[in-house]
Design a protein around this motif. Structure first.
Motif, PDB file in Angstrom:
ATOM      1  N   ARG A   1       0.467  -1.221  -0.234  1.00  0.00           N
ATOM      2  CA  ARG A   1      -0.427  -0.024   0.127  1.00  0.00           C
ATOM      3  C   ARG A   1       1.395   1.215  -0.189  1.00  0.00           C
TER       4      ARG A   1
ATOM      5  N   GLU B   1       1.291   5.097   0.159  1.00  0.00           N
ATOM      6  CA  GLU B   1       0.134   6.339   1.096  1.00  0.00           C
ATOM      7  C   GLU B   1       1.292   7.824   0.710  1.00  0.00           C
TER       8      GLU B   1
ATOM      9  N   ASN C   1      -0.988  -6.726  -6.821  1.00  0.00           N
ATOM     10  CA  ASN C   1      -1.455  -6.847  -5.582  1.00  0.00           C
ATOM     11  C   ASN C   1      -1.142  -5.214  -4.612  1.00  0.00           C
TER      12      ASN C   1
ATOM     13  N   GLU D   1      -1.875  -1.487  -3.885  1.00  0.00           N
ATOM     14  CA  GLU D   1      -2.956  -0.104  -3.785  1.00  0.00           C
ATOM     15  C   GLU D   1      -1.835   1.107  -3.750  1.00  0.00           C
TER      16      GLU D   1
ATOM     17  N   TYR E   1      -2.774   5.554  -2.788  1.00  0.00           N
ATOM     18  CA  TYR E   1      -2.731   6.689  -2.700  1.00  0.00           C
ATOM     19  C   TYR E   1      -2.664   7.729  -2.737  1.00  0.00           C
TER      20      TYR E   1
ATOM     21  N   LYS F   1      -3.366  -7.087 -10.551  1.00  0.00           N
ATOM     22  CA  LYS F   1      -3.719  -6.343  -9.677  1.00  0.00           C
ATOM     23  C   LYS F   1      -3.374  -5.144  -9.566  1.00  0.00           C
ATOM     24  N   PHE F   2      -4.259  -4.086  -9.518  1.00  0.00           N
ATOM     25  CA  PHE F   2      -4.339  -2.846  -8.783  1.00  0.00           C
ATOM     26  C   PHE F   2      -4.799  -1.901  -8.788  1.00  0.00           C
ATOM     27  N   LEU F   3      -4.697  -0.783  -7.946  1.00  0.00           N
ATOM     28  CA  LEU F   3      -5.969   0.695  -7.897  1.00  0.00           C
ATOM     29  C   LEU F   3      -4.946   1.319  -6.951  1.00  0.00           C
TER      30      LEU F   3
ATOM     31  N   GLN G   1      -5.988   5.801  -6.338  1.00  0.00           N
ATOM     32  CA  GLN G   1      -7.187   6.290  -5.776  1.00  0.00           C
ATOM     33  C   GLN G   1      -6.735   7.673  -4.985  1.00  0.00           C
TER      34      GLN G   1
ATOM     35  N   LYS H   1      -7.805  -0.412 -11.496  1.00  0.00           N
ATOM     36  CA  LYS H   1      -8.672   0.414 -11.031  1.00  0.00           C
ATOM     37  C   LYS H   1      -7.500   1.746 -10.916  1.00  0.00           C
TER      38      LYS H   1
END
Length: 288
Positions: free
Chosen positions: A22, A24, A40, A42, A44, A59-61, A63, A82
């Motif tokens: 993750r 950030e 995998n 994420e 932000y 698989k990644f996000l 945002q 996404k």
């Protein structure tokens, strides 16, 4: 999941083969392939400046992230990606990818974006400068989408678009099984050589729309005054609201115009079977 916060990286492959992480407020400075061969992930509130960020990623996000202009070609050869609430200033995003979801994103330079992709969902997004958007991309679902860019969705299959605005010359050429509902399409030469193109309650402007179409369906559509010489050499089943400027040599099917047909051109160039039934429900004496 590994947490990476408030870090800055640059150069070649700083987070190569990163998995289950993750990010950030991470900044990826100029360089290449920063998160290549990953999975995998994420991200932000991150900023991406380097090229080829999410290549071969499973698989990644992302945002509330920004892809700056220098981050061109950052989303290629990946699966299940996404983007939510992102600002993308870089061109040539999404190539040969499967499983793409975009929500509330803005692309300021969408040139050559979304090529050779499959299984795409787009909602509440705006694409600017998007020439050649969506070429060879199949199984697309879009709603509340705004596109400014020519030659969109050429050679695509199984596309569903709703409540959208497309300002696009030469859109939907050689497509198959495209449905567009409650939308506005502005640009000349719409849908040439398409198969099973369906337009429902759409407004269409631009010269010579919908020619050389096979199994074209129009339901309660309207046309601008510049939509001339329409439906040439097309097989069509159409119900049209309001007036149309001109219809020329449809091949077969049926056309019902609720208003007036300014000019109906049926001549020796019409192709067999040359049996299209055309009905004008407005003033029968109105002709240019």
């Amino acid at each position: 999941m590994k947490d990476i916060k408030d870090k800055e990286y640059g150069g070649e492959r700083p987070l190569y083969k990163l998995h289950d992480a993750r990010l950030e407020r991470v900044v990826i400075h100029l360089g290449e392939s920063s998160i290549k061969e990953s999975g995998n992930i994420e991200a932000y509130d991150c900023t991406f400046q380097g090229k080829y960020v999410f290549w071969e990623c499973r698989k990644f996000l992302a945002q509330n992230c920004r892809f700056e202009a220098s981050a061109r070609s950052s989303l290629w050869y990946s699966e299940n990606g996404k983007l939510v609430d992102c600002l993308v200033d870089a061109p040539k995003m999404f190539r040969r990818m499967q499983g793409i979801e975009l929500q509330n994103c803005q692309f300021t330079d969408a040139m050559e974006t979304l090529w050779d992709c499959d299984r795409v969902s787009i909602r509440d997004c705006k694409m600017q400068n998007g020439d050649y958007f969506g070429m060879h991309t199949d199984n697309v679902r879009m709603e509340n989408f705004h596109l400014d860019g020519n030659y969109s969705f050429q050679y695509s299959k199984n596309v569903d678009i709703r409540n959208s605005v497309l300002n696009s010359k030469d859109a939907f050429w050689e497509t198959e099984d495209v449905t567009i509902v409650d939308s506005e399409i502005n640009g000349e030469y719409l849908g040439w050589y398409s198969k099973r193109l369906t337009l429902i309650r759409c407004h269409i402007t631009g010269e010579q729309p919908l020619c050389y179409c096979e199994d074209l369906t129009l339901e309660d559509c309207t046309f601008g005054e510049d939509a001339n010489l329409m439906l040439e050499y097309s097989t069509v089943k159409a119900s049209i609201k309001g007036d149309v400027h001109s219809i020329k040599n449809p091949t077969s099917g049926s056309i019902t115009v609720a208003g007036h047909i300014g000019e109906l051109i049926i001549n020796g160039d019409q192709k067999a079977p040359a049996d299209c039934i055309i009905e004008e429900l407005g003033n029968k004496n109105f002709r240019e």
